[in-house]
Design an enzyme around this catalytic site. Sequence first.
Site, PDB file in Angstrom:
ATOM      1  N   HIS A 101      18.953  -0.512  15.930  1.00  0.00           N
ATOM      2  CA  HIS A 101      19.610   0.005  17.135  1.00  0.00           C
ATOM      3  C   HIS A 101      20.344  -1.120  17.840  1.00  0.00           C
ATOM      4  CE1 HIS A 101      15.519  -1.241  18.185  1.00  0.00           C
ATOM      5  NE2 HIS A 101      16.028  -1.633  19.342  1.00  0.00           N
ATOM      6  N   HIS A 103      21.708  -2.274  21.581  1.00  0.00           N
ATOM      7  CA  HIS A 103      21.639  -2.042  23.031  1.00  0.00           C
ATOM      8  C   HIS A 103      23.005  -2.295  23.650  1.00  0.00           C
ATOM      9  CE1 HIS A 103      17.114  -2.484  23.437  1.00  0.00           C
ATOM     10  NE2 HIS A 103      17.296  -3.149  22.307  1.00  0.00           N
TER      11      HIS A 103
HETATM   12  P1  5GP Z   1      13.907  -3.289  20.900  1.00  0.00           P
HETATM   13  O1  5GP Z   1      12.956  -4.087  21.734  1.00  0.00           O
HETATM   14  O2  5GP Z   1      13.233  -2.774  19.645  1.00  0.00           O
HETATM   15  O3  5GP Z   1      15.209  -3.953  20.639  1.00  0.00           O
HETATM   16  O4  5GP Z   1      14.277  -2.027  21.808  1.00  0.00           O
HETATM   17  C1  5GP Z   1      13.658  -0.799  21.737  1.00  0.00           C
HETATM   18  C2  5GP Z   1      14.129  -0.026  22.950  1.00  0.00           C
HETATM   19  O5  5GP Z   1      13.846   1.346  22.751  1.00  0.00           O
HETATM   20  C3  5GP Z   1      13.445  -0.439  24.253  1.00  0.00           C
HETATM   21  O6  5GP Z   1      14.430  -0.858  25.195  1.00  0.00           O
HETATM   22  C4  5GP Z   1      12.728   0.829  24.700  1.00  0.00           C
HETATM   23  O7  5GP Z   1      12.749   1.016  26.089  1.00  0.00           O
HETATM   24  C5  5GP Z   1      13.469   1.919  23.961  1.00  0.00           C
HETATM   25  N1  5GP Z   1      12.665   3.084  23.632  1.00  0.00           N
HETATM   26  C6  5GP Z   1      11.426   3.068  23.048  1.00  0.00           C
HETATM   27  N2  5GP Z   1      10.974   4.327  22.891  1.00  0.00           N
HETATM   28  C7  5GP Z   1      11.957   5.152  23.356  1.00  0.00           C
HETATM   29  C8  5GP Z   1      12.064   6.577  23.460  1.00  0.00           C
HETATM   30  O8  5GP Z   1      11.178   7.336  23.085  1.00  0.00           O
HETATM   31  N3  5GP Z   1      13.212   7.061  23.995  1.00  0.00           N
HETATM   32  C9  5GP Z   1      14.219   6.234  24.426  1.00  0.00           C
HETATM   33  N4  5GP Z   1      15.293   6.829  24.958  1.00  0.00           N
HETATM   34  N5  5GP Z   1      14.138   4.894  24.351  1.00  0.00           N
HETATM   35  C10 5GP Z   1      13.021   4.352  23.823  1.00  0.00           C
END
Ligand code: 5GP
Length: 138
Positions: A101, A103
Site C-alpha cells: 500500500h 500512503h
Molecule cells: P503500514 O504501517 O503498514 O505502512 O500502514 C498500515 C496502515 O493501514 C496504517 O496507517 C493503519 O492505520 C491502516 N489500517 C490498518 N487497518 C485498517 C483498516 O481496517 N481500514 C483502514 N481504512 N485502514 C487500516
Amino acid sequence: MKKEDCIFCKIAAGEIPSTTVYETNEFKVFFDIAPASKGHALIIPKEHFDNIFSLDTETAGKLFSLATVVAGALKEETGCDGMNLLQNNGEIAGQTVHHFHMHLIPRYEGDDIKLIPASHEADKDYLAELAERVKKHI
Ligand code: 5GP
Ligand code: ZN
C-alpha cells in the site's frame, strides 16, 4: 489472488468496509482508519503483493500514475500545503499490514508530523562501491 486473513484483501473485496475514494478492477483508494492528518489515504492493488519486493513493475507503474491523480484531487479538496507519499516494506520499515500500500499524507503548515528520520554523514567510499554492486541488478 486473495490471501486469507489479509485485511487489505478483505477491504479490496468489500468484505470489510472502508471509506472508498476511488476504485477500479485493479486498485482501491480509501481513507486510513487512523489518519496521520486530514485526508490521509491509502492506495492498494486489489491483487495481493506483500510489499515492493514482490510487486511487478507494470502494477507499480499504474499505481504511481494513479497516485499522481489522487494526490492532486486530495490537494484540491483538503487545501493541504504539501503531501508525503510513504510506502513501508517489512516490519523493520514500519509495515504493519503486509499487503502493498502507498500512503498519501496531506501536510498542513504548522502540523507536527515527523516522517523523515535524523540523517548522518555519508561514507562516500561505501556509496561508490555500493552503487557499482547495486547497478548490476537493475
Ligand atoms: P503500514 O504501517 O503498514 O505502512 O500502514 C498500515 C496502515 O493501514 C496504517 O496507517 C493503519 O492505520 C491502516 N489500517 C490498518 N487497518 C485498517 C483498516 O481496517 N481500514 C483502514 N481504512 N485502514 C487500516
Ligand atoms: Zn492482501
